[in-house]
Structure formats: C-alpha cells, structure tokens
Design a protein around this motif. Sequence first.
Motif, PDB file in Angstrom:
ATOM      1  N   ALA A  39      24.963  37.986  68.183  1.00  0.00           N
ATOM      2  CA  ALA A  39      24.407  37.189  69.120  1.00  0.00           C
ATOM      3  C   ALA A  39      24.661  35.940  68.665  1.00  0.00           C
ATOM      4  CB  ALA A  39      23.087  37.467  69.331  1.00  0.00           C
ATOM      5  N   ALA A  40      24.793  35.463  67.396  1.00  0.00           N
ATOM      6  CA  ALA A  40      24.950  34.167  66.781  1.00  0.00           C
ATOM      7  C   ALA A  40      26.449  33.712  66.834  1.00  0.00           C
ATOM      8  CB  ALA A  40      24.317  33.817  65.545  1.00  0.00           C
ATOM      9  N   TYR A  41      27.294  34.804  66.739  1.00  0.00           N
ATOM     10  CA  TYR A  41      28.637  34.233  66.455  1.00  0.00           C
ATOM     11  C   TYR A  41      29.509  35.389  67.135  1.00  0.00           C
ATOM     12  CZ  TYR A  41      26.464  31.849  62.185  1.00  0.00           C
ATOM     13  OH  TYR A  41      25.742  31.103  61.653  1.00  0.00           O
ATOM     14  N   PRO A  42      29.487  35.560  68.385  1.00  0.00           N
ATOM     15  CA  PRO A  42      30.338  36.190  69.195  1.00  0.00           C
ATOM     16  C   PRO A  42      31.691  36.191  68.962  1.00  0.00           C
ATOM     17  CG  PRO A  42      29.446  34.717  70.635  1.00  0.00           C
ATOM     18  CD  PRO A  42      28.742  34.393  69.223  1.00  0.00           C
ATOM     19  N   ILE A  46      31.318  32.209  61.703  1.00  0.00           N
ATOM     20  CA  ILE A  46      30.047  31.994  61.020  1.00  0.00           C
ATOM     21  C   ILE A  46      29.999  30.678  60.463  1.00  0.00           C
ATOM     22  CG2 ILE A  46      29.023  33.025  59.017  1.00  0.00           C
ATOM     23  CD1 ILE A  46      30.147  35.893  59.595  1.00  0.00           C
ATOM     24  N   ASP A  47      28.697  30.090  60.435  1.00  0.00           N
ATOM     25  CA  ASP A  47      28.398  28.856  59.985  1.00  0.00           C
ATOM     26  C   ASP A  47      27.859  29.029  58.541  1.00  0.00           C
ATOM     27  OD1 ASP A  47      27.188  26.386  59.280  1.00  0.00           O
ATOM     28  OD2 ASP A  47      26.389  26.004  61.242  1.00  0.00           O
ATOM     29  N   VAL A  48      28.793  28.961  57.586  1.00  0.00           N
ATOM     30  CA  VAL A  48      28.363  29.294  56.242  1.00  0.00           C
ATOM     31  C   VAL A  48      27.400  28.564  55.697  1.00  0.00           C
ATOM     32  CG1 VAL A  48      29.248  29.326  53.774  1.00  0.00           C
ATOM     33  CG2 VAL A  48      30.893  30.050  55.719  1.00  0.00           C
ATOM     34  N   GLU A  49      27.335  27.185  55.834  1.00  0.00           N
ATOM     35  CA  GLU A  49      26.006  26.380  55.320  1.00  0.00           C
ATOM     36  C   GLU A  49      24.773  26.918  55.955  1.00  0.00           C
ATOM     37  OE1 GLU A  49      26.179  22.110  55.690  1.00  0.00           O
ATOM     38  OE2 GLU A  49      28.290  22.045  54.933  1.00  0.00           O
ATOM     39  N   ALA A  50      24.758  26.957  57.467  1.00  0.00           N
ATOM     40  CA  ALA A  50      23.498  27.510  57.740  1.00  0.00           C
ATOM     41  C   ALA A  50      23.174  28.964  57.503  1.00  0.00           C
ATOM     42  CB  ALA A  50      23.764  27.612  59.465  1.00  0.00           C
ATOM     43  N   GLU A  51      23.942  29.892  56.991  1.00  0.00           N
ATOM     44  CA  GLU A  51      23.702  31.200  56.698  1.00  0.00           C
ATOM     45  C   GLU A  51      23.319  31.111  55.024  1.00  0.00           C
ATOM     46  OE1 GLU A  51      23.792  34.135  58.345  1.00  0.00           O
ATOM     47  OE2 GLU A  51      24.091  32.529  60.104  1.00  0.00           O
ATOM     48  N   GLN A  52      23.867  30.057  54.245  1.00  0.00           N
ATOM     49  CA  GLN A  52      23.295  30.010  52.832  1.00  0.00           C
ATOM     50  C   GLN A  52      21.932  29.368  53.163  1.00  0.00           C
ATOM     51  OE1 GLN A  52      26.670  27.837  51.022  1.00  0.00           O
ATOM     52  NE2 GLN A  52      27.730  29.625  50.659  1.00  0.00           N
TER      53      GLN A  52
END
Length: 201
Positions: A39-42, A46-52
């Motif tokens: 849902a976040a990344y169709p 991917i937002d690497v900073e946000a995931e980290q």
Amino acid sequence: MKRILVLFAHPALKKSKINKALRLAIEGMEQVTVHDLYAAYPEYLIDVEAEQALCEAHDIIVMQHPFYWYSTPALLKEWQDIVLEHGWAYGSTGKALHGKIFFQVLTAGGGEETYQTGGYNLFPVGELTSPLRSTANLCGMEWLPPFAVFGVHRGLPPDEVVHHAENYRRVLLALRDGHFDVEAAKGLEHMNVNLDAIIEG
Ligand SMILES: Cc1cc2nc3c(=O)[nH]c(=O)nc-3n(C[C@H](O)[C@H](O)[C@H](O)COP(=O)(O)O)c2cc1C
C-alpha cells in the motif's frame, strides 16, 4: 512494553484469506505498528530513510507475508536489498538493528507434511528460511523461528483460521509484554508448533 513493527507484504490483499485474517487480529494493538508495504509503495519506490527510521523506533521487527517461491514477495525482497544498508544495518559502524528481535510470519500453500527433508518441497521451513536467518544474524538481530501457517491451498476451515489469528495475537502480546521465552522458542522448527512451551501464562 516493547514496540513491534510488522512489515506486511501481500501483493494481492483483496484475494487474501489467511494473511488478511492474521493482520486483522493484530491491528490496533497498543505498541504495534502494521506497515503495509504494497500500500505504501505501489511503484516499488521505497523510502529508505523512512523505513530505517521506522525500524529504529521499534524493538521487534516482524515480516508478515505469504511464502512465494520459498521466499518473500518481491517488494519485501526489494526492502531487504535497499533498506539494510552497509553502515546502517551491518558493517563495522552498522549497528542500528543490533539486539532487536526478528521473525517471519509466513503462510504457505503446501501442507506441513510437504515441508520435510526429502518431502514434496524437499526441505523443512527452517532450512528454507535460512537466508533471512543469516541476514538477521549479520545485522546483529536476535532471530526467532517463523510463525508459520501451512496448508492454505487445501482451504483452511474457519475455526483453524481463527485459531491461527488468535495465536498470532498471543505471540505479539507475549513479546510486547515480556512473557515470551526467547531461548525456548529458538529450539523450535516454527514457533507456533508449541506456543504453550514458550509463552508464560
Ligand atoms: C507467486 C506465488 C508463489 C508461491 N510460492 C509458494 C511456495 O513456494 N510454497 C508454498 O507453500 N506456497 C506458495 N504459494 C502459495 C501462497 O503461499 C499461498 O497462496 C498464500 O500463503 C495464501 O495466503 P493468502 O490467503 O493470504 O493469500 C505461492 C503463491 C504465489 C502466487
């Protein structure tokens, strides 16, 4: 209370039966963040900073997904490839995940009996999930065996679905509140083979 991040990855959630039911059982739990990657990344961006940052803000990281070709769906593999950066997740200065608990919640079409040495799927689930075990090890994480639901293809009866969903919630509650015997769990092929042995109370 420990904070739990569930990285949820299912590319066809509308068609899902078991992952949807498992997810419903843990949504809204205090200190549990359910993060739906598809849902976040169709577009798979991917937002690497946000995931980290999300990982850093939690103590326990769970990857919930259907077993796809004995592995994770593609977006969750992409997540591993780009979020687990050298210098952050591993390497001499990469200690962001050190000490965090990690495990998979996986659902498999094949029955448990097909996941035996020499069986239809050749290997037990413990061996097939060893790449993520090694990944967790390299990142200094405390690995736990997967919570595994087998036999989805034969059509799980509703009471079995409810049973698995309740067990999943029970596992997250016990981990969150510190009633989970981590060392005892490590000896099991998959943690839900005997939850009474690893959850106190
Ligand atoms: C691309 C793809 C690959 C799959 N690979 C496997 C597999 O390696 N082993 C297995 O037991 N089931 C496999 N399956 C079946 C899924 O694991 C099963 O349909 C899923 O766990 C059902 O969960 P759901 O009800 O949440 O969709 C695969 C399904 C798809 C679509």
